[in-house]
Design a protein around this motif. Structure first.
Motif, PDB file in Angstrom:
ATOM      1  N   CYS B 106      -2.591 -10.378   0.944  1.00 24.98           N
ATOM      2  CA  CYS B 106      -2.831  -9.238   0.069  1.00 24.98           C
ATOM      3  C   CYS B 106      -1.473  -8.545  -0.102  1.00 24.98           C
ATOM      4  N   VAL B 107      -0.897  -8.598  -1.283  1.00 25.62           N
ATOM      5  CA  VAL B 107       0.508  -8.213  -1.451  1.00 25.62           C
ATOM      6  C   VAL B 107       0.686  -6.704  -1.701  1.00 25.62           C
ATOM      7  N   VAL B 108       1.551  -6.127  -0.892  1.00 18.53           N
ATOM      8  CA  VAL B 108       1.920  -4.713  -1.032  1.00 18.53           C
ATOM      9  C   VAL B 108       3.437  -4.702  -1.193  1.00 18.53           C
ATOM     10  N   SER B 109       3.969  -3.716  -1.879  1.00 18.68           N
ATOM     11  CA  SER B 109       5.429  -3.603  -2.003  1.00 18.68           C
ATOM     12  C   SER B 109       6.045  -3.638  -0.599  1.00 18.68           C
ATOM     13  N   PRO B 110       7.100  -4.448  -0.381  1.00 19.32           N
ATOM     14  CA  PRO B 110       7.632  -4.613   0.980  1.00 19.32           C
ATOM     15  C   PRO B 110       7.993  -3.295   1.665  1.00 19.32           C
ATOM     16  N   GLU B 111       8.558  -2.346   0.930  1.00 19.77           N
ATOM     17  CA  GLU B 111       8.922  -1.055   1.556  1.00 19.77           C
ATOM     18  C   GLU B 111       7.671  -0.278   1.946  1.00 19.77           C
ATOM     19  N   GLU B 113       4.771  -1.486   2.694  1.00 14.83           N
ATOM     20  CA  GLU B 113       4.128  -2.144   3.840  1.00 14.83           C
ATOM     21  C   GLU B 113       4.783  -1.694   5.150  1.00 14.83           C
ATOM     22  N   GLN B 114       6.112  -1.713   5.179  1.00 12.55           N
ATOM     23  CA  GLN B 114       6.821  -1.328   6.401  1.00 12.55           C
ATOM     24  C   GLN B 114       6.591   0.143   6.730  1.00 12.55           C
ATOM     25  N   LEU B 115       6.650   0.979   5.706  1.00  9.58           N
ATOM     26  CA  LEU B 115       6.433   2.416   5.912  1.00  9.58           C
ATOM     27  C   LEU B 115       5.051   2.669   6.526  1.00  9.58           C
ATOM     28  N   LEU B 116       4.044   2.033   5.949  1.00 11.52           N
ATOM     29  CA  LEU B 116       2.676   2.271   6.414  1.00 11.52           C
ATOM     30  C   LEU B 116       2.476   1.741   7.833  1.00 11.52           C
ATOM     31  N   LEU B 117       3.095   0.599   8.156  1.00 14.62           N
ATOM     32  CA  LEU B 117       2.986   0.082   9.532  1.00 14.62           C
ATOM     33  C   LEU B 117       3.605   1.082  10.506  1.00 14.62           C
ATOM     34  N   GLY B 118       4.719   1.694  10.102  1.00 18.46           N
ATOM     35  CA  GLY B 118       5.363   2.690  10.962  1.00 18.46           C
ATOM     36  C   GLY B 118       4.482   3.909  11.172  1.00 18.46           C
ATOM     37  N   ILE B 119       3.830   4.369  10.104  1.00 16.14           N
ATOM     38  CA  ILE B 119       2.953   5.548  10.235  1.00 16.14           C
ATOM     39  C   ILE B 119       1.747   5.198  11.116  1.00 16.14           C
ATOM     40  N   GLU B 120       1.204   3.986  10.919  1.00  9.27           N
ATOM     41  CA  GLU B 120       0.054   3.568  11.730  1.00  9.27           C
ATOM     42  C   GLU B 120       0.391   3.605  13.222  1.00  9.27           C
ATOM     43  N   ASN B 223      16.225  -2.276   6.569  1.00  7.47           N
ATOM     44  CA  ASN B 223      14.947  -2.330   7.298  1.00  7.47           C
ATOM     45  C   ASN B 223      14.515  -0.982   7.873  1.00  7.47           C
ATOM     46  N   ILE B 224      14.824   0.119   7.174  1.00  8.44           N
ATOM     47  CA  ILE B 224      14.564   1.429   7.791  1.00  8.44           C
ATOM     48  C   ILE B 224      13.121   1.891   7.718  1.00  8.44           C
ATOM     49  N   TRP B 225      12.309   1.320   6.829  1.00 10.13           N
ATOM     50  CA  TRP B 225      11.070   2.015   6.479  1.00 10.13           C
ATOM     51  C   TRP B 225      10.035   2.072   7.588  1.00 10.13           C
ATOM     52  N   GLY B 242       0.663  16.461   8.653  1.00 10.86           N
ATOM     53  CA  GLY B 242       0.341  15.064   8.407  1.00 10.86           C
ATOM     54  C   GLY B 242       1.360  14.437   7.472  1.00 10.86           C
ATOM     55  N   VAL B 243       1.107  13.152   7.183  1.00 10.48           N
ATOM     56  CA  VAL B 243       2.045  12.364   6.375  1.00 10.48           C
ATOM     57  C   VAL B 243       1.376  11.969   5.069  1.00 10.48           C
ATOM     58  N   SER B 244       2.165  11.926   4.024  1.00 12.89           N
ATOM     59  CA  SER B 244       1.669  11.444   2.749  1.00 12.89           C
ATOM     60  C   SER B 244       2.624  10.350   2.276  1.00 12.89           C
ATOM     61  N   ALA B 245       2.109   9.132   2.139  1.00 18.90           N
ATOM     62  CA  ALA B 245       2.955   8.007   1.711  1.00 18.90           C
ATOM     63  C   ALA B 245       2.718   7.773   0.225  1.00 18.90           C
ATOM     64  N   GLN B 246       3.745   7.978  -0.576  1.00 17.38           N
ATOM     65  CA  GLN B 246       3.593   7.822  -2.032  1.00 17.38           C
ATOM     66  C   GLN B 246       3.862   6.370  -2.401  1.00 17.38           C
ATOM     67  N   THR B 247       2.831   5.568  -2.220  1.00 18.00           N
ATOM     68  CA  THR B 247       2.951   4.123  -2.380  1.00 18.00           C
ATOM     69  C   THR B 247       2.798   3.703  -3.846  1.00 18.00           C
ATOM     70  N   ILE B 248       3.174   2.450  -4.106  1.00 20.06           N
ATOM     71  CA  ILE B 248       2.912   1.865  -5.422  1.00 20.06           C
ATOM     72  C   ILE B 248       1.476   1.359  -5.374  1.00 20.06           C
ATOM     73  N   GLY B 249       0.610   1.944  -6.155  1.00 17.56           N
ATOM     74  CA  GLY B 249      -0.803   1.568  -6.108  1.00 17.56           C
ATOM     75  C   GLY B 249      -1.560   2.451  -5.130  1.00 17.56           C
ATOM     76  N   ALA B 250      -2.842   2.686  -5.467  1.00 15.46           N
ATOM     77  CA  ALA B 250      -3.646   3.621  -4.673  1.00 15.46           C
ATOM     78  C   ALA B 250      -4.173   2.996  -3.386  1.00 15.46           C
ATOM     79  N   ASN B 251      -4.213   1.661  -3.315  1.00 12.32           N
ATOM     80  CA  ASN B 251      -4.900   1.044  -2.169  1.00 12.32           C
ATOM     81  C   ASN B 251      -3.939   0.347  -1.197  1.00 12.32           C
ATOM     82  N   ALA B 252      -2.671   0.749  -1.174  1.00 15.92           N
ATOM     83  CA  ALA B 252      -1.687   0.046  -0.343  1.00 15.92           C
ATOM     84  C   ALA B 252      -2.047   0.122   1.136  1.00 15.92           C
ATOM     85  N   LEU B 253      -2.491   1.286   1.606  1.00 19.37           N
ATOM     86  CA  LEU B 253      -2.833   1.409   3.026  1.00 19.37           C
ATOM     87  C   LEU B 253      -4.011   0.500   3.373  1.00 19.37           C
TER      88      LEU B 253
END
Ligand code: SF4
Ligand code: SF4
Lengths: 164, 510
Positions: B106-111, B113-120, B223-225, B242-253
């Protein structure tokens, strides 16, 4: 000639994030003849929209009476009469009238009269599309009463951010 | 606790999920109609959707399932867009598991994806756009106002409510958001991690009780994200926010979580796999990665793109906004949306296409179940610190923009976008422009060791001399700084790249 309009589209320069939503909304709802232009203002690229002038120089300049003030006071362009000579574009002191080079006709803001004529609080599409509330459709006297200064159709003053 | 909302129709191109409605101007011409009252908001990406749904460029060719299945007989890795409704992703996963010999990613923009993994990894709370209005201060990384213009309203409203609220902007790319900062940290690309835990941020947010940390993850920062996501979560937690991740697409998380919950492949693994062919369904993988060569024999797309150009079999597929379904907002809320329009006649959805391919290959695929897949928080180890190698001289990074979406494959067909911004914008400081003898808004040639293209120069105030930022939503801009797969971390990254910029027309002295 009819009275000028009471409500105009006003821009709060301290809120505009240069997203272009207003210009895109105008483009998609006015048959690809958008009347929202953009202009460099210091570090920003801000929208410029017709001020609906009281003594409109564009109306005076049009040789074929295509640019007129209608019964509701809106300065409008009658597309079927427009010969694309560009006199109005040159006469406008604010540069809000683009001369469409392909169609040789002038795009002109009509305040989305199809929506706003009813008076039910409906706003032009650019105002509705603005995601940050930088555009208002308002009576400039009311806006001034809110202690905001209007310069040539733009609001300024009381600037929290003191950026521009 | 999950709460549910119903949004009849909305744009799903970013987490704002702005409500929108289509009306018919002519029998074949749907256009967006804006609500009659002020305050709703719809950015140029959302405005273009009406036109794009009925675009004359839509791929409608016959669905040649047999030819596609034939090319997949030795195994395949299927890529689907992470910005599909949850039901659609779950159905695709079900079909692939019944098929056997086929992998799914399931493809998410690489940045993102990394950002969201860090927040998780932090357990921090995710803030929805409306929650931002209740914050008493903000720390922002990147151009969040361009990534999601709607979030700007909530930030500005919060600042108006709390007169001393800080808006600290950490940015390397000359962003619009930086103009609005009360405290600006204009850093070198890659230094965002140090800035986020630095003294400047700590002192600016010291007394904040509900801090909003908003991130827009842009390419060209190595590789900072993942580390940024982690730091952002920790910072927000320590100030009750809290955190708000402004991702490409609404369902990235949701996509990032589903990749783990359903045991799907990461994009890095999917691209490294050498078992069978790569089959992107609704993903312009070549355009997104900035890659010129890759053998992609079968592809499905709604509109022609970099990947369809070289594929042997091109299948039509629906756009995500043509499917009803559920999106995950702010980590816990599910939002049901209806399709803006059904797909054109004969154009399948991703799961319909996948089912037809599986059945043609002889798989016995059970009907898709109705329930939603698991989207709970995933367990991620604390990421290591990150260091980015920035080459000497002028370097190029990427920047988000409000007018175009993601990798640009979709909005490339929108008329307003084509007319108002036919070229990518490259931002640089006044000092760099003077150094190169270039004037504002000039057409310039931009060259890296990978590619050369034309862009429009924009001189901006808040960017460090030596850093140049190009709009990321153009395939040609992505080819200037193609992604690489980092062997150590299994992440897909793009590094700041040495760049040369020159005028393409003689510049008259001013
Ligand atoms: S929509 Fe609003 S914020 Fe965006 S450019 Fe127009 S006035 Fe500025
Ligand atoms: S892409 Fe634009 S219109 Fe779509 S949800 Fe985001 S801000 Fe709203």
């Amino acid at each position: 000639m009819s009275e000028e309009v009471v409500k105009r589209i006003l821009l709060d320069m301290d809120r505009c994030i240069e997203c272009g939503s207003c210009a895109a909304a105008c483009y998609y709802s006015h048959g690809a003849m958008p009347a929202v232009q953009s202009a460099r203002q210091g570090p920003a690229m801000l929208p410029v929209i017709c001020r609906q002038c009281k003594d409109a120089p564009c109306v005076a300049a049009c040789p074929v009476e295509a640019m007129v003030r209608d019964d509701a006071g809106i300065v409008r362009r009658n597309l079927s009469r427009c010969i694309g000579c560009g006199s109005c574009a040159r006469a406008c002191p604010f540069g809000v009238l683009p001369n469409d080079v392909t169609r040789k006709q002038i795009a002109k803001c009509d305040l989305c009269a199809d929506r706003t004529a009813s008076g039910n609080g409906a706003v032009p599409r650019c105002v509705a599309a603005c995601p940050v509330g930088a555009l208002q459709f308002a009576d400039e006297n009311e806006v001034s009463a809110g202690n905001i200064l209007i310069l040539g159709g733009r609001t300024t003053g009381k600037d929290r951010f003191k950026r521009r | 606790m999950a709460s549910n909302q119903n949004n009849p129709t909305c744009c799903t191109l970013c987490p704002a999920m702005c409500p929108m409605e289509l009306v018919w101007k002519a029998p074949d011409r749907p256009v967006v109609e804006y609500p009659t009252e002020a305050g709703a908001g719809l950015c140029p990406r959302g405005s273009a959707l009406g036109e794009l749904l009925a675009s004359p460029y839509r791929i409608r060719r016959p669905v040649d399932i047999e030819a596609a299945a034939e090319l997949m007989t030795d195994g395949a890795t299927v890529l689907i867009d992470g910005n599909l409704p949850l039901e659609e992703i779950a159905a695709a996963a079900g079909i692939v598991s019944a098929w056997g010999g086929v992998n799914l990613c399931c493809v998410v923009s690489p940045e993102d994806e990394q950002l969201l993994l860090g927040i998780e990894a932090t357990g921090a709370v995710y803030l929805a756009d409306d929650d931002l209005a209740g914050c008493d201060g903000f720390v922002v990384v990147g151009d969040v106002f361009a990534a999601n213009p709607r979030c700007a309203r909530n930030v500005m409203d919060a600042l108006a409510k709390h007169r001393r609220a800080p808006l600290v902007v950490i940015d390397a790319g000359g962003s619009v958001t930086a103009k609005f900062a009360t405290r600006r940290i204009i850093c070198r690309p890659g230094d965002e991690t140090d800035a986020l835990v630095g003294d400047d941020v700590a002192s600016a947010v010291e007394a904040r009780k509900r801090l909003g940390v908003i991130i827009s993850a842009e390419a060209g920062r190595g590789n900072i994200w993942r580390r940024i996501g982690y730091q952002a979560g920790e910072l927000a937690k320590s100030h009750g926010g809290g955190v708000s991740a402004q991702t490409i697409g609404a369902n990235a998380l949701a996509a990032v979580r589903l990749n783990k919950h359903l045991g799907l492949l990461s994009l890095a693994k999917a691209l490294k796999q050498d078992s069978g062919v790569l089959v992107p369904l609704g993903v312009d993988i070549l355009g997104m990665m900035g890659w010129a060569d890759m053998d992609v024999p079968v592809v499905a797309a709604a509109l022609p793109n970099c990947t369809t150009e070289s594929a042997r079999v091109v299948l039509p597929v629906a756009l995500s906004c043509e499917m009803s379904g559920t999106y995950l907002q702010a980590g816990t809320q599910t939002v049901k949306t209806s399709a803006l329009l059904p797909p054109p006649a004969g154009v399948p959805t991703v799961s319909e296409l996948l089912r037809a391919l599986a059945e043609s290959a002889g798989a016995d695929v059970p009907p898709s179940g109705g329930g939603l897949p698991p989207t709970g928080r995933i367990s991620i180890p604390v990421p290591d610190s990150a260091e980015v190698k920035v080459p000497d001289g002028k370097v190029l990074i990427a920047a988000r923009q409000a007018a175009r979406h993601g990798d640009g494959a979709l909005t490339a067909y929108a008329e307003w976008q084509k007319q108002s911004s036919p070229l990518p914008e490259i931002r640089m400081s006044q000092a760099d422009a003077a150094d190169l003898g270039l004037r504002d808004l000039a057409q310039v040639e931009v060259e890296t060791e990978s590619y050369k293209t034309i862009a429009r120069l924009r001189i901006v105030k808040y960017i460090r001399p030596g850093t140049l930022a190009i709009s990321e939503s153009y395939p040609e801009a992505r080819r200037l700084m193609p992604y690489v797969i980092d062997a150590d971390s299994d992440a897909i990254i793009s590094n700041p790249t040495t760049v040369a910029v020159r005028a393409v027309e003689p510049v008259k002295a001013q």
